[in-house]
Design an enzyme around this catalytic site. Structure first.
Site, PDB file in Angstrom:
ATOM      1  N   TYR A 171     -16.531  18.327 -13.559  1.00  0.00           N
ATOM      2  CA  TYR A 171     -16.836  16.914 -13.750  1.00  0.00           C
ATOM      3  C   TYR A 171     -17.909  16.534 -12.713  1.00  0.00           C
ATOM      4  CZ  TYR A 171     -16.252  11.871 -13.539  1.00  0.00           C
ATOM      5  OH  TYR A 171     -16.481  10.524 -13.531  1.00  0.00           O
ATOM      6  N   ARG A 179       0.851  -1.195   0.000  1.00  0.00           N
ATOM      7  CA  ARG A 179       0.000   0.000   0.000  1.00  0.00           C
ATOM      8  C   ARG A 179       0.887   1.245   0.000  1.00  0.00           C
ATOM      9  NH1 ARG A 179      -1.607   1.627   4.684  1.00  0.00           N
ATOM     10  NH2 ARG A 179      -2.425  -0.386   5.365  1.00  0.00           N
ATOM     11  N   LYS A 238      -8.358   8.344 -18.273  1.00  0.00           N
ATOM     12  CA  LYS A 238      -8.683   8.957 -19.557  1.00  0.00           C
ATOM     13  C   LYS A 238      -7.466   8.936 -20.488  1.00  0.00           C
ATOM     14  CE  LYS A 238     -12.394   9.495 -17.139  1.00  0.00           C
ATOM     15  NZ  LYS A 238     -12.773  10.691 -16.433  1.00  0.00           N
ATOM     16  N   ASP A 260      -7.269  20.198 -12.199  1.00  0.00           N
ATOM     17  CA  ASP A 260      -7.623  18.904 -12.792  1.00  0.00           C
ATOM     18  C   ASP A 260      -7.267  18.996 -14.275  1.00  0.00           C
ATOM     19  OD1 ASP A 260      -8.900  16.780 -14.055  1.00  0.00           O
ATOM     20  OD2 ASP A 260     -10.686  16.856 -12.776  1.00  0.00           O
TER      21      ASP A 260
HETATM   22  C1  LIG Z   1     -13.203  11.047 -15.149  1.00  0.00           C
HETATM   23  C2  LIG Z   1     -12.864  12.323 -14.523  1.00  0.00           C
HETATM   24  C3  LIG Z   1     -12.625  12.411 -13.149  1.00  0.00           C
HETATM   25  C4  LIG Z   1     -12.767  11.227 -12.220  1.00  0.00           C
HETATM   26  O1  LIG Z   1     -11.811  10.245 -12.473  1.00  0.00           O
HETATM   27  P1  LIG Z   1     -12.074   8.668 -12.237  1.00  0.00           P
HETATM   28  O2  LIG Z   1     -10.821   8.058 -12.708  1.00  0.00           O
HETATM   29  O3  LIG Z   1     -13.288   8.300 -13.023  1.00  0.00           O
HETATM   30  O4  LIG Z   1     -12.307   8.498 -10.765  1.00  0.00           O
HETATM   31  C5  LIG Z   1     -12.271  13.650 -12.640  1.00  0.00           C
HETATM   32  N1  LIG Z   1     -12.165  14.735 -13.423  1.00  0.00           N
HETATM   33  C6  LIG Z   1     -12.389  14.681 -14.747  1.00  0.00           C
HETATM   34  C7  LIG Z   1     -12.245  15.919 -15.575  1.00  0.00           C
HETATM   35  C8  LIG Z   1     -12.748  13.477 -15.348  1.00  0.00           C
HETATM   36  O5  LIG Z   1     -12.993  13.439 -16.658  1.00  0.00           O
END
Ligand SMILES: *Cc1c(COP(=O)(O)O)cnc(C)c1O
Length: 379
Positions: free
Chosen positions: A98, A46, A195, A170
């Site tokens: 998001y 972990r 993504k 982000d």
């Molecule tokens: C998908 C996404 C998230 C969340 O990420 P996960 O891997 O699904 O937990 C946060 N911010 C943006 C802009 C996203 O597209």
């Protein structure tokens, strides 16, 4: 080192015992110690796992950051950032987030006494109206999801620095190939690695990057203490995915531009949201802080009818109707019922997420097939 070379090599060492060029999947939960406390830097997985560590170094290098931490999801990464705060602290963030981030802020952390201000960050000057001595964090997403607004990271950073609060960005939509928020003054960069970084729709993962030693120590403590850490198999898949990030992004941008232009000239379509258009309200800022404009596009249809949007979403054959984005395959999404269903209807309407809005994650297929597919779906 330049981006493409870093994508392949940064943080990645051949396996010391065999010379394997690919990072081994260290599928182990624990590590044998010669005597109590006498280990090779790894005690329990972990806290630290060699496959994950190489990935963390690689992602940090792509963001020109000193430190990287990988989490079991993007939300796990965002969760760790909010855990830097204390009850009574306030956060200023965008009104076009998001959906999952909005849900976590309002339905989880609001109950812990943290106050969130959701404001229009397309004009960074709006921030000053909400700043006070309790403001500890500015949380920015750019381009925003799904209306592709652009937030001026440098302007936000100047405000955050003056006020002494943390700026977290982000960077999921842009990926480190298109934008490096750290260079523009961000303290923390967050990714949904699920993504573009992973890029093959086969892993859920998150990451944080930072330069400041103290912020790193605090986040590394939360990372290990709260435990949202990813496994070695997923880490391996992402290391492999990143090796083609620059190639994929080039094609995402190329295809994205063609599709944005096609949609803009289509008689059934009203608005097209894509930061590459010169008439996009923040096009100049996009040009300044991004290397290209990406493959994320949203559009609204003239009829404004939900049924018409549904018909398009169900008629595509090369695009797939699915949540998520950033993978090699093209996806179409209906934000109001899918990714943004957890955002209240009034809030959605205010930022332009209508019931007829559709979002595309343009993949890396042949552009002719993608255009043909949209043409027939819109006919
Ligand atoms: C998908 C996404 C998230 C969340 O990420 P996960 O891997 O699904 O937990 C946060 N911010 C943006 C802009 C996203 O597209």
């Amino acid at each position: 080192m330049k981006f493409a070379t870093k994508a392949l090599h940064a943080g990645v060492e051949p396996d010391p015992t065999t010379g394997a060029i690919m990072t081994p999947i260290y599928q182990t939960s624990t590590f044998v110690q010669a005597s109590p406390g006498n280990h090779k830097g790894y005690a329990y997985a972990r806290g630290k796992n060699p496959t994950r560590n190489q990935l963390e170094k690689n992602i940090a290098a792509l963001e020109n950051a000193k430190y990287g931490l990988c989490f079991s999801s993007g939300m796990g990464a965002a969760d760790a950032v909010i855990k830097l705060l204390r009850p009574g602290d306030e956060v200023i963030t965008g009104d076009d987030l998001y959906g999952g981030t909005y849900r976590m802020f309002t339905k989880v952390f609001a109950h812990y006494g943290i106050k969130f201000h959701f404001i229009n960050l397309a004009d960074a000057n709006n921030i000053s109206k909400y700043l006070n001595e309790k403001t500890k964090l500015i949380w920015v997403e750019t381009p925003t999801n799904p209306t592709m607004q652009i937030v001026d990271i440098q302007a936000c950073s100047a405000i955050a620095k003056k006020h002494g609060c943390i700026l977290a960005v982000d960077n999921t939509f842009a990926s480190p190939y298109l934008q490096n928020p750290m260079e523009l003054g961000a303290d923390i960069v967050m990714h949904s690695v699920t993504k573009y970084l992973g890029g093959h729709s086969d892993v859920v993962m998150g990451a944080l990057c930072m330069n400041d030693d103290k912020i790193y120590e605090q986040l590394a403590f939360i990372h290990n203490s709260c435990g949202a850490t990813p496994g070695p198999m997923d880490s391996f898949l992402v290391l492999r995915g990143i090796k083609t990030l620059h190639l994929r992004m080039e094609r995402h941008c190329f295809n994205g531009k063609k599709i944005a232009e096609f949609l803009k000239s289509h008689p059934k379509i009203d608005k097209v949201y894509w930061p590459g258009f010169t008439d996009h309200p923040n096009h100049e800022i996009a040009k300044k802080q991004m290397r290209d404009f990406g493959g994320m596009i949203s559009f609204d249809i003239k009829s404004r009818k939900k049924e018409d949007a549904f018909k398009i979403a169900s008629s595509v054959k090369v695009f797939s109707l699915a949540e998520s984005l950033g993978g090699v395959e093209s996806l179409i999404n209906h934000p109001a019922t899918m990714t943004h269903a957890s955002v209240p209807a009034e809030e959605r309407a205010r930022v332009g997420v209508t019931d007829s809005l559709l979002r595309l994650s343009v993949g890396v297929e042949d552009i002719d097939d993608l255009l043909e597919d949209l043409k027939q779906a819109l006919s």
